[in-house]
Structure formats: structure tokens, C-alpha cells
Enzyme design. Structure first.
Site, PDB file in Angstrom:
ATOM      1  N   GLU A  30       6.435  13.565  19.033  1.00  0.00           N
ATOM      2  CA  GLU A  30       8.106  14.440  19.630  1.00  0.00           C
ATOM      3  C   GLU A  30       8.013  15.535  19.035  1.00  0.00           C
ATOM      4  O   GLU A  30       7.889  16.043  17.944  1.00  0.00           O
ATOM      5  CB  GLU A  30       8.937  13.867  18.860  1.00  0.00           C
ATOM      6  CG  GLU A  30      10.426  13.810  19.292  1.00  0.00           C
ATOM      7  CD  GLU A  30      11.458  13.076  18.550  1.00  0.00           C
ATOM      8  OE1 GLU A  30      11.407  11.939  17.342  1.00  0.00           O
ATOM      9  OE2 GLU A  30      12.970  13.332  18.858  1.00  0.00           O
ATOM     10  N   LYS A  69      17.212   8.023  12.043  1.00  0.00           N
ATOM     11  CA  LYS A  69      15.718   7.546  13.073  1.00  0.00           C
ATOM     12  C   LYS A  69      15.314   9.236  12.901  1.00  0.00           C
ATOM     13  O   LYS A  69      13.959   9.239  13.144  1.00  0.00           O
ATOM     14  CB  LYS A  69      16.422   7.191  14.556  1.00  0.00           C
ATOM     15  CG  LYS A  69      15.125   7.880  15.058  1.00  0.00           C
ATOM     16  CD  LYS A  69      14.964   9.153  16.026  1.00  0.00           C
ATOM     17  CE  LYS A  69      13.410   8.679  16.971  1.00  0.00           C
ATOM     18  NZ  LYS A  69      13.383  10.744  17.562  1.00  0.00           N
ATOM     19  N   ASP A  71       1.301   3.298   5.509  1.00  0.00           N
ATOM     20  CA  ASP A  71       1.444   2.196   6.181  1.00  0.00           C
ATOM     21  C   ASP A  71       2.290   2.871   6.717  1.00  0.00           C
ATOM     22  O   ASP A  71       3.952   2.404   5.854  1.00  0.00           O
ATOM     23  CB  ASP A  71       0.984   1.298   5.138  1.00  0.00           C
ATOM     24  CG  ASP A  71       1.762  -0.822   6.201  1.00  0.00           C
ATOM     25  OD1 ASP A  71       2.487  -0.208   7.606  1.00  0.00           O
ATOM     26  OD2 ASP A  71       1.084  -1.347   6.089  1.00  0.00           O
ATOM     27  N   HIS A 115      15.944  21.112  21.292  1.00  0.00           N
ATOM     28  CA  HIS A 115      14.948  20.806  21.848  1.00  0.00           C
ATOM     29  C   HIS A 115      14.603  20.703  22.991  1.00  0.00           C
ATOM     30  O   HIS A 115      13.277  20.748  23.650  1.00  0.00           O
ATOM     31  CB  HIS A 115      15.581  19.301  21.489  1.00  0.00           C
ATOM     32  CG  HIS A 115      15.634  17.949  21.349  1.00  0.00           C
ATOM     33  ND1 HIS A 115      15.666  16.928  21.037  1.00  0.00           N
ATOM     34  CD2 HIS A 115      15.447  18.839  19.849  1.00  0.00           C
ATOM     35  CE1 HIS A 115      16.167  16.075  19.760  1.00  0.00           C
ATOM     36  NE2 HIS A 115      15.490  17.386  19.242  1.00  0.00           N
TER      37      HIS A 115
HETATM   38  P1  NDP Z   1      -6.462  -2.267  -1.113  1.00  0.00           P
HETATM   39  O1  NDP Z   1      -6.964  -2.966  -0.817  1.00  0.00           O
HETATM   40  O2  NDP Z   1      -7.146  -0.820  -0.965  1.00  0.00           O
HETATM   41  O3  NDP Z   1      -6.526  -1.745  -2.639  1.00  0.00           O
HETATM   42  C1  NDP Z   1      -6.243  -0.432  -3.497  1.00  0.00           C
HETATM   43  C2  NDP Z   1      -7.891  -0.554  -4.165  1.00  0.00           C
HETATM   44  O4  NDP Z   1      -7.825   0.707  -5.001  1.00  0.00           O
HETATM   45  C3  NDP Z   1      -7.250  -1.505  -5.271  1.00  0.00           C
HETATM   46  O5  NDP Z   1      -7.149  -2.969  -5.752  1.00  0.00           O
HETATM   47  C4  NDP Z   1      -8.485  -0.709  -6.326  1.00  0.00           C
HETATM   48  O6  NDP Z   1      -9.204  -1.382  -6.827  1.00  0.00           O
HETATM   49  C5  NDP Z   1      -9.001   0.607  -6.139  1.00  0.00           C
HETATM   50  N1  NDP Z   1      -8.033   1.896  -6.149  1.00  0.00           N
HETATM   51  C6  NDP Z   1      -9.133   2.703  -7.127  1.00  0.00           C
HETATM   52  N2  NDP Z   1      -8.165   3.594  -7.954  1.00  0.00           N
HETATM   53  C7  NDP Z   1      -6.985   2.784  -8.128  1.00  0.00           C
HETATM   54  C8  NDP Z   1      -6.146   3.339  -8.417  1.00  0.00           C
HETATM   55  N3  NDP Z   1      -5.969   5.103  -9.869  1.00  0.00           N
HETATM   56  N4  NDP Z   1      -4.755   2.681  -8.594  1.00  0.00           N
HETATM   57  C9  NDP Z   1      -5.026   1.879  -8.139  1.00  0.00           C
HETATM   58  N5  NDP Z   1      -6.022   0.842  -7.572  1.00  0.00           N
HETATM   59  C10 NDP Z   1      -7.533   2.197  -7.247  1.00  0.00           C
HETATM   60  O7  NDP Z   1      -4.680  -1.336  -0.406  1.00  0.00           O
HETATM   61  P2  NDP Z   1      -3.890  -1.399  -1.024  1.00  0.00           P
HETATM   62  O8  NDP Z   1      -3.321  -2.747  -2.340  1.00  0.00           O
HETATM   63  O9  NDP Z   1      -3.048  -0.457  -2.067  1.00  0.00           O
HETATM   64  O10 NDP Z   1      -2.842  -2.086  -0.389  1.00  0.00           O
HETATM   65  C11 NDP Z   1      -2.383  -0.984   0.995  1.00  0.00           C
HETATM   66  C12 NDP Z   1      -3.132  -1.913   2.212  1.00  0.00           C
HETATM   67  O11 NDP Z   1      -2.495  -3.090   2.985  1.00  0.00           O
HETATM   68  C13 NDP Z   1      -2.717  -0.943   3.293  1.00  0.00           C
HETATM   69  O12 NDP Z   1      -3.156  -0.794   4.625  1.00  0.00           O
HETATM   70  C14 NDP Z   1      -1.843  -1.796   3.971  1.00  0.00           C
HETATM   71  O13 NDP Z   1      -1.223  -1.613   5.268  1.00  0.00           O
HETATM   72  C15 NDP Z   1      -2.567  -3.125   4.051  1.00  0.00           C
HETATM   73  N6  NDP Z   1      -0.766  -4.332   4.094  1.00  0.00           N
HETATM   74  C16 NDP Z   1       0.544  -3.960   3.439  1.00  0.00           C
HETATM   75  C17 NDP Z   1       0.965  -5.603   4.066  1.00  0.00           C
HETATM   76  C18 NDP Z   1       2.940  -5.215   4.206  1.00  0.00           C
HETATM   77  O14 NDP Z   1       3.168  -4.220   3.584  1.00  0.00           O
HETATM   78  N7  NDP Z   1       4.193  -5.808   3.893  1.00  0.00           N
HETATM   79  C19 NDP Z   1       1.059  -6.542   3.872  1.00  0.00           C
HETATM   80  C20 NDP Z   1      -0.768  -7.058   4.555  1.00  0.00           C
HETATM   81  C21 NDP Z   1      -1.573  -6.090   3.818  1.00  0.00           C
HETATM   82  P3  NDP Z   1     -10.551  -1.816  -7.789  1.00  0.00           P
HETATM   83  O15 NDP Z   1      -9.466  -1.483  -9.074  1.00  0.00           O
HETATM   84  O16 NDP Z   1     -10.717  -2.655  -7.576  1.00  0.00           O
HETATM   85  O17 NDP Z   1     -11.260  -0.898  -7.526  1.00  0.00           O
END
Ligand code: NDP
Length: 424
Positions: free
Chosen positions: A79, A261, A277, A374
Site C-alpha cells: 500500500e 484497518k 504470523d 495518499h
Molecule cells: P516452532 O515450531 O518453530 O518452535 C519454536 C522452537 O524454537 C521451540 O520449540 C524451541 O525448540 C526453539 N527455540 C529455540 N530457542 C528458543 C527460545 N529462546 N525460546 C523458545 N523456543 C526456542 O514455532 P512456534 O512453536 O513458535 O510456532 C510458530 C509457528 O506455528 C508459526 O509458523 C505459525 O504460523 C504456526 N502455527 C500457528 C497456528 C496458529 O496461530 N493458530 C497454528 C499452527 C501453527 P527446542 O526447545 O526444541 O529447541
């Protein structure tokens, strides 16, 4: 169009060849997909049925001073007026001392929805009595977050419908630096399994809630009226009009939707640039705007004690890790540019952009009207649309402004005249 089988099993080149055979696109259009596939290898593993990269412009908003730090904020948007308006709103606030932020907690909540519950009140009491067990079960499902200092924090149980036997178990988790959707979903599925096995209850679903009211971020600012004076209007008059416009967005959902918006113009652009997201943030924001049963404006502007006070509170569960953040190179660069130390700081930056964007929009609306600011940028887009080259855009826009024309036909005619006068 013939049905395509197992498109997802094809290679990128095979998918493009299928599209070429389909005759939906010309050879040149297929070539466009090909040449835009800059990150084909990476993106093909990120989503299914990948065909090309879709790029949007990224600009930098300037003038944002938040809690005493000055930021250069990457914004991804198509935009035309968004980045300019944002920097303009932030500039006003900068002259008034900048934005202040406030966060009390940062927890993500997910739901296990139970169905066919015969005695909801009794089951609620049973689950709450076992809260420690449930929290332990959630933590065992994702032990690494506990090691990082996070983990399940508390449970709530809400009876959604006594007569229909629907109940929601809400789990709150400290997800540290992640947005936490996948983490929560893993924990919630473990709880669902426990409920089925140990309580013999039917579970309808287990999923994160985007109504992230335990991740609220508030950003405020205070502006001296003299900074708001515009044309014939004194600063006090502009401040009063902004406060009144904000009140209208509290009263009227028609206005509230547009008011919000405008806020999301800024927020989405930064959320996108930060690799988070934006659908999740949008869903949470609009649910929060309806929290008392009526959809209302998300920000509040009041003229009190000789100052214009602005405030915006929003669920802002963005991550500094996870999702696409560590994967897409440009997202990593944007985090570097933002110089944020953690997810909370990123959340404050995003909410501040929402408030800065909102101020710029309201000020324009109650003074010059939205079109003045705009139009110059819209005319640039129109110039490109009618085929002006980079060196022709400025003179075409100037000619259109001079002639007071905004339509495509006039743009074409004026471009032809410019080319004729230049002898090409
Ligand atoms: P991830 O699945 O990528 O998980 C993040 C991972 O990062 C953690 O599980 C952890 O893994 C690792 N990590 C490393 N450093 C840190 C830290 N300091 N603090 C926390 N975690 C850390 O992402 P999210 O679980 O955050 O989920 C986000 C994604 O899910 C987005 O892509 C979103 O679009 C999608 N999504 C959204 C939904 C919704 O909004 N309703 C539904 C389903 C998916 P470990 O501890 O194992 O190293």
C-alpha cells in the site's frame, strides 16, 4: 483445465512444465514464475506445491523512538502511503518525547475442547483439582521449553455450554522467545490423550488460541497540541478532533473496522517483515476489539490536561525465534536491523507502529482528508501501471497533479504527450 494429480510430488521444474501444458499461462508468464524463483530450493521445502517467489516492497519507517531507543523499522507492504504515514506519525510523537511501552505478562494459551460432558461443573472441579498433574503432563510433552526457563503455568476451565456439554480446558504456557503455536499444540494433544485415557471423556479438539489475552502489550504517547496545528486549525482543535474521531470508533463498528484497518496497516507490515504470523496477529486483534461484545476501535485518544494522550493495547504474541524466522535470510537481516534483544521488545515495536500509524491517519482525516497525502503516492502507482518508465514517473505524476487528473485514461494520454514532447 485437466485435474492435476499429485502436484506436490513433482519437482519445481515439473510443476512449471505442467502449468505450461495447461495453457492457462503464456510462455512469458511461465518465464516470470521461473525468473522470480530466487529462493526456489528453500521455499519448495517451506510450503507445498511451490511455483514461484512472490515479492512485496519493503521500506523502513523512520522516527520511531520507543522507551528511549530510536529504531529503523522494516515494513513490508504493497500500500503506497503506509511507510510515509508511519514515519510521519512517529515523527510527531518523537518531537513529543517518544512512545512508552508496558507489558505485564507473556503467556500463550491453548484449548482442549471437551464434548458430551454429562456434568460440566463436576468435571471442571475434577480437572482443577488435578492441575499440578496436568501441568506436569504438558511439560513432559515439551521438556526443552522447561529447560529454557518456560513451561506450563496454569489451567483454567470454562463451561462453554452446560446444556450441550461443551467445556474448554485452557492451558497457559510461558513459551519464552517463540510464538509457541507448535509447542502449545504438542502439549495440548498430550493433555487430550490424558483426558481420554484417565477421565474417559471425549475430546473434540486441541489447539492454540489466537485470542492471546495473556500477551497484551500497551503503548502510549502524550503530545503537546502545538505540534498538531495544521493550516487554519490550531493544535488544540486538531487534538480535540482526533479525540472525537477516536470516540466515534468506540461507538460505531462501521468506523471501528476502518480505524483498526489503519492500525493493522502498520502492524501487519512489521509482523510480516519480522517473519511472524500476521494472520494470528490479525485474528487476535479483531477478537480483542470485540471483547465486550461490540466491535470497537483498538486505540484510544483523549484530550486531557492540555495534552493529547494516545494508547493502544493489543495481544502481540510474536516470536524472536521459530516459524520462518531462522529460515528466511531477509527475516534474519530485518531482526538485525531492528536490534531487538527479545520477543517482548519486538512486540512493543510492533504495537508502537500501530499507534504511530493510527495517529497519522486520524490527523490526516480530521484535517486535510485522507486523499491529499495518499494521492501523490497513488499517482506514482498509476504511472507505473500505465507503463511509465522510472525516468518518466516523476514528470507524469507532476503533470497529473497539475491537471487535477487521477484516472487511467488521462494518465495514458499525459504519458503519450510527455513521450511526444521528448521526441520518443
Ligand atoms: P516452532 O515450531 O518453530 O518452535 C519454536 C522452537 O524454537 C521451540 O520449540 C524451541 O525448540 C526453539 N527455540 C529455540 N530457542 C528458543 C527460545 N529462546 N525460546 C523458545 N523456543 C526456542 O514455532 P512456534 O512453536 O513458535 O510456532 C510458530 C509457528 O506455528 C508459526 O509458523 C505459525 O504460523 C504456526 N502455527 C500457528 C497456528 C496458529 O496461530 N493458530 C497454528 C499452527 C501453527 P527446542 O526447545 O526444541 O529447541
Amino acid at each position: 483445465m485437466k485435474a492435476i494429480h499429485k502436484f506436490y510430488q513433482k519437482s519445481w521444474q515439473e510443476r512449471l512444465a505442467i502449468l505450461a501444458q495447461s495453457q492457462l499461462l503464456s510462455d512469458d508468464e511461465i518465464k516470470l514464475f521461473q525468473v522470480n524463483g530466487h529462493q526456489a530450493e528453500l521455499f519448495d521445502s517451506l510450503i507445498e506445491n511451490y511455483v514461484t517467489d512472490y515479492s512485496l516492497p519493503q521500506g523502513l519507517a523512520t522516527n520511531y523512538v520507543i522507551d528511549g531507543h530510536e529504531y529503523l523499522i522494516p515494513m513490508v507492504t504493497e500500500e503506497p502511503s503506509v511507510v510515509a504515514a508511519s514515519s510521519n506519525g512517529a515523527g510527531l510523537v518523537k518531537r513529543a518525547g517518544g512512545f512508552q511501552s508496558h507489558i505485564t505478562e507473556r503467556l500463550m494459551v491453548g484449548q482442549v475442547v471437551l464434548e458430551k460432558v454429562a456434568e460440566p461443573a463436576k468435571l471442571k472441579a475434577t480437572i482443577l483439582a488435578q492441575e499440578a498433574d496436568f501441568l506436569a503432563c504438558a511439560n513432559e510433552a515439551h521438556p526443552s521449553i522447561v529447560k529454557r526457563g518456560g513451561g506450563a503455568r496454569f489451567l483454567e476451565v470454562r463451561i462453554l455450554s452446560e446444556s450441550e456439554g461443551l467445556l474448554s480446558l485452557d492451558l497457559a504456557v510461558d513459551v519464552q522467545e517463540a510464538m509457541g503455536a507448535n509447542m502449545l499444540n504438542t502439549m495440548l494433544e498430550a493433555l487430550a490423550q490424558k483426558i481420554r485415557q484417565e477421565l474417559g471423556q471425549e475430546v473434540l479438539m486441541a489447539i492454540l488460541s489466537n485470542y492471546a489475552v495473556h500477551s497484551l502489550v500497551t503503548v502510549t504517547c502524550e503530545i503537546e497540541p502545538k505540534l498538531l496545528a495544521k493550516g487554519e486549525l490550531s493544535g488544540e482543535e486538531v487534538a480535540q478532533k482526533i479525540a472525537l474521531a477516536s470516540h466515534v470508533a468506540q461507538l460505531d463498528p462501521s468506523r471501528a473496522a476502518t480505524h483498526n484497518k489503519g492500525i493493522m496497516n502498520g502492524i501487519d507490515a512489521v509482523v510480516l517483515a519480522s517473519g511472524n504470523d500476521w494472520r494470528a496477529i490479525e485474528a487476535g486483534a479483531h477478537a480483542y476489539a470485540s471483547r465486550d461484545g461490540q466491535y470497537r476501535g483498538l486505540s484510544q485518544w483523549n484530550y486531557q490536561d492540555g495534552k493529547l494522550h494516545g494508547s493502544l493495547t493489543l495481544p502481540m504474541p510474536v516470536g524472536s525465534v521459530g516459524g520462518s524466522i531462522g529460515v528466511i535470510p531477509l527475516v534474519k537481516t530485518n531482526h538485525q536491523l531492528l536490534q531487538i534483544k527479545d520477543a517482548k521488545q519486538l512486540a512493543t515495536v510492533i504495537v508502537a507502529v500501530g499507534l504511530g500509524q493510527n495517529l497519522a491517519a486520524l490527523k490526516a482525516l480530521v484535517t486535510d482528508g485522507i486523499q491529499k497525502g495518499h494521492m501523490h503516492l497513488q499517482l506514482k502507482t498509476l504511472a507505473v501501471k500505465v507503463g511509465a518508465t522510472q525516468s518518466e514517473v516523476t514528470s507524469l505524476v507532476a503533470q497529473m497533479e497539475k491537471a487535477g487528473k487521477r484516472d487511467e485514461n488521462s494518465a495514458r494520454q499525459l504519458l503519450a504527450q510527455i513521450r511526444e514532447s521528448r521526441g520518443n
